[in-house]
Motif scaffolding. Structure first.
Motif, short mmCIF file in Angstrom:
data_model
loop_
_atom_site.label_atom_id
_atom_site.label_comp_id
_atom_site.label_asym_id
_atom_site.label_seq_id
_atom_site.Cartn_x
_atom_site.Cartn_y
_atom_site.Cartn_z
N PHE A 50 0.84 -1.19 0.00
CA PHE A 50 0.00 0.00 0.00
C PHE A 50 0.88 1.24 0.00
N VAL A 51 0.51 2.22 -0.81
CA VAL A 51 1.17 3.53 -0.77
C VAL A 51 0.08 4.60 -0.79
N ARG A 52 0.17 5.54 0.15
CA ARG A 52 -0.83 6.62 0.22
C ARG A 52 -0.66 7.57 -0.96
N PRO A 53 -1.74 8.11 -1.49
CA PRO A 53 -1.62 9.04 -2.62
C PRO A 53 -0.76 10.26 -2.30
N GLU A 54 -0.78 10.72 -1.03
CA GLU A 54 0.00 11.92 -0.71
C GLU A 54 1.48 11.60 -0.53
N ALA A 55 1.83 10.30 -0.51
CA ALA A 55 3.25 9.94 -0.39
C ALA A 55 3.92 9.88 -1.77
N ILE A 56 3.10 9.99 -2.79
CA ILE A 56 3.66 9.90 -4.14
C ILE A 56 4.02 11.31 -4.64
N ALA A 57 5.30 11.47 -4.94
CA ALA A 57 5.77 12.78 -5.43
C ALA A 57 5.57 12.85 -6.94
N LEU A 58 5.19 14.02 -7.41
CA LEU A 58 4.98 14.24 -8.84
C LEU A 58 6.02 15.23 -9.34
N SER A 59 6.48 15.01 -10.56
CA SER A 59 7.41 15.99 -11.13
C SER A 59 7.37 15.90 -12.63
N SER A 60 7.72 17.03 -13.28
CA SER A 60 7.77 16.98 -14.74
C SER A 60 9.15 16.51 -15.21
N SER A 61 10.14 16.55 -14.31
CA SER A 61 11.48 16.10 -14.71
C SER A 61 11.91 14.92 -13.86
#
Ligand SMILES: Nc1ncnc2c1ncn2[C@@H]1O[C@H](COP(=O)(O)OP(=O)(O)O)[C@@H](O)[C@H]1O
Ligand SMILES: [Mg+2]
Lengths: 287, 361
Positions: free
Chosen positions: B279-290
């Motif tokens: 399980f991984v929480r949605p807020e633990a996932i980092a987003l980036s364009s690079s």
């Protein structure tokens, strides 16, 4: 458009209006008029209050009248006390088939006519009847016991006949009481008696009033039960009406008695509604 | 036994089981509630919450086990003698009484005189913000006001314990949000122990000091909202409390896990199990364009936005990535550089090894 609508409405209402007019209103108007006519000579009648005066001057008449009223109230109260636990059981404990069975059981006595039902009670209660026989066998009585022709027998028969009409509106009213409301009554510290007095009975009041009105009216107007089970001691006011119309052939006097009985029922029903704080509308909805 | 019952605990359940026929609605449940706590029981519909509560209130009797309130066993004590009051799911106000009589009812049952009961009821109504409502009919109140009457009716009796069975279920969303805060405030001003049951995890998380997560008649985990959220003890808790991404896979003996859908992810604990759930929480996932900005993360994937779920501060993205069967859900900060991202745009995602919870399935 509008006239057509009005016509349709008129046609729809016509049977009901005819029913009310021909079968209920008209005879009563007739009886009302009849009750005010006095016989002044053979086949000669004049307007007057004589029939009503006769009622107040002859003790037998007004005593029978008062007795009918008091006994009917007693019968209604007894029926209510007996019907309440039964209705409570049907509405709140019994489920599914058992519930239907119990209602059917209450209905069963009405499968046969009132006359036959009352005759059935006579068979049980008379001197040579089943109960007398059993009492002698068990040794509780040394000779045949006559249980007919007294007030007890009359009350028994009338309560029996009224029970169903009390149970149905009561069970209806009790059924709509939410189980969690009753539980909340206990949860907040109420005893059985408190819950019954402050929650169950107030909730069932429309049903109680509806049932009581029906039973009271049926009882006051009953004829066969007091005559058969009470015999000479029955002394029900309907007997007086019957006697005037049929035996004495004094229709105006009988008509006056009929009107008095109507007034009596109306006044007592009105008093009952006032005392219980119910309106006729909500009561009828419950019945 | 005695050690389990510190004097400060208001309610103790010891191995309570309730069977309906052969079906165990409540199965060997034990817990304690500390004085003054807001304790929630959280679980899906039909898991046995109401049954558990009705046993505490005295409307059902445990098949086995013991229920103690301030150390006194409640077995055989009828509902109207327990120092416990309940706010029913339907509220169950008395429609034949006005607001004041509803609140005074419990007092008069205890033999408090009419005048005093009325006075105390009025004072209680004032405290819950219903001053001057005593003469109203209960049917003439709004949802939130009825709620407060139901609670006032309990609190006026100064019970050891107030039980609340999904009392906010019938309210509309806006009012529910408001009542959450109000309930919590009421509980802390009266300092009464509340046991609150709900199937709504956000209600439980917002209001509770401690939460028990219940599933199929059993307690899965008891803990603070933070504990449950960040350290779920079972897969059920991980998926029931809060939003989460869930994958099944296979342990490799190391810290890596091979997903059934082909990808590989990195956890912290060694996992030998043949079959695991992660399980991984949605807020633990980092987003980036690079890709570079995520280079420190052991789990890094390149994907494509498959949906933007805009919900103000709770907005999130669904990202399709190779090796994952379902799109991953990631929180989309509305203040961040990616706030305006569109469906179909390429995006890089990543998370730390300790953000992932792994359970043997
Ligand atoms: N009186 C009862 N008789 C039989 N089964 C019941 C009874 N009450 C509850 N149950 C069963 O127990 C289970 C738990 O019900 P309940 O406690 O109402 O769950 P919840 O409140 O969590 O939704 C359900 O499967 C329900 O069908
Ligand atoms: Mg429930």
């Amino acid at each position: 458009m509008m006239p057509a609508r009005k016509l349709a409405l008129f046609l729809l209402l016509a049977p009901a209006v005819l029913w009310l007019g021909l079968l209920i209103l008209l005879p009563h108007v007739e009886i009302l008029i009849l009750s005010f006519s006095e016989r002044v000579g053979p086949r000669v009648y004049a307007f007057g209050l004589g029939n009503y005066l006769e009622f107040f001057t002859e003790p037998l008449y007004w005593r029978t009248f008062a007795r009918t009223a008091v006994m009917s109230i007693l019968v209604t109260a007894l029926t209510l006390v007996l019907a309440f636990p039964i209705a409570l059981y049907i509405a709140r404990v019994a489920q599914g088939r058992l519930k239907a069975m119990l209602l059917l059981l209450c209905l069963l006595p009405f499968w046969v006519s009132e006359l036959v039902r009352t005759l059935g009670w006579m068979m049980l209660l008379r001197e040579t009847g089943l109960i007398s026989y059993l009492l002698q066998r068990v040794g509780l009585a040394s000779q045949p016991v006559e249980m007919l022709y007294n007030d007890g027998a009359v009350i028994l028969g009338l309560v029996y006949g009224g029970l169903l009409f009390m149970i149905v509106p009561l069970a209806n009213a009790l059924e709509s009481l939410e189980p969690s409301v009753v539980e909340a009554g206990y949860d907040l510290g109420g005893s059985r008696w408190t819950v019954l007095r402050r929650i169950v009975i107030p909730h069932a009041t429309p049903g109680i009033v509806a049932g009581s009105i029906i039973v009271f009216m049926l009882t006051v107007g009953n004829f066969a039960t007091p005559v058969l089970l009470g015999g000479k001691n029955g002394l029900w006011f309907t007997e007086q009406i019957y006697a005037q119309f049929i035996t004495r052939f004094n229709w105006p006097q009988g008509a006056a008695f009929g009107m008095l009985l109507l007034v009596l029922s109306s006044v007592i029903v009105w008093l009952g509604l006032r005392l219980s704080g119910q309106s006729l509308g909500t009561t009828l909805r419950q019945a | 036994m005695r050690a389990a019952m510190a004097p400060s605990s208001d309610l103790d359940l010891l191995s309570v089981t309730k069977k309906f026929g052969s079906h165990s609605a409540v199965d060997d449940v034990s817990f304690s509630v500390t004085q003054g706590d807001f304790f929630s029981i959280l679980g899906p519909s039909g898991c046995g919450k109401t049954t558990l509560m009705r046993m505490i209130a005295g409307f059902e009797h445990p098949t086995s086990g013991d229920i103690r309130i301030r150390g006194k066993s409640m077995v055989g004590v009828p509902a109207n003698r327990r120092p416990v009051n309940m706010v029913f799911q339907s509220l169950a106000l008395f429609p034949m009484m006005n607001v004041g009589e509803n609140v005074a009812y419990g007092l008069t049952c205890r033999g408090v005189g009419k005048a005093e009961a009325e006075q105390r009821a009025n004072r209680m109504l004032e405290r819950v913000g219903l001053k001057g409502f005593a003469e109203r009919r209960v049917t003439a109140l709004s949802g939130g006001q009825r709620q407060r009457v139901a609670i006032a009716r309990c609190l006026v009796l100064e019970p050891t314990l107030v039980l609340l069975d999904e009392p906010l279920g019938a309210l509309d969303l806006k009012l529910r949000e408001h009542m959450k805060i109000e309930l919590k405030q009421l509980q802390s001003t009266f300092n009464t122990t509340f046991v609150y049951i709900t199937h709504d995890q956000s209600e439980a998380l917002v209001m509770s000091d401690r939460i028990a997560v219940m599933n199929q008649g059993r307690f899965e985990q008891v803990g603070s909202p933070r504990e449950l959220y960040h350290h779920p003890a079972t897969p059920f808790v991980a998926s029931f409390v809060g939003e989460t991404n869930r994958w099944t896979g296979e342990g490799t003996g190391g810290t890596r896990i091979r997903l059934a859908s082909g990808g590989e992810v990195q956890g912290v604990e060694l996992s030998h199990a043949k079959s695991v759930v992660c399980f991984v929480r949605p807020e633990a996932i980092a987003l980036s364009s690079s890709e570079e900005s995520l280079s420190s993360l052991p789990n890094r994937f390149a994907g494509r936005v498959s949906a933007v779920l805009f919900d103000g501060a709770n907005s999130s993205l669904l990202v399709e990535a190779p090796g994952f069967e379902q799109p991953l859900r990631a929180v989309l900060p509305q203040a961040g550089p990616l706030a305006g991202i569109e469906v179909g745009a390429p995006v890089h995602i990543g998370w730390t090894a300790d953000a992932m919870r792994v359970f043997a399935a």
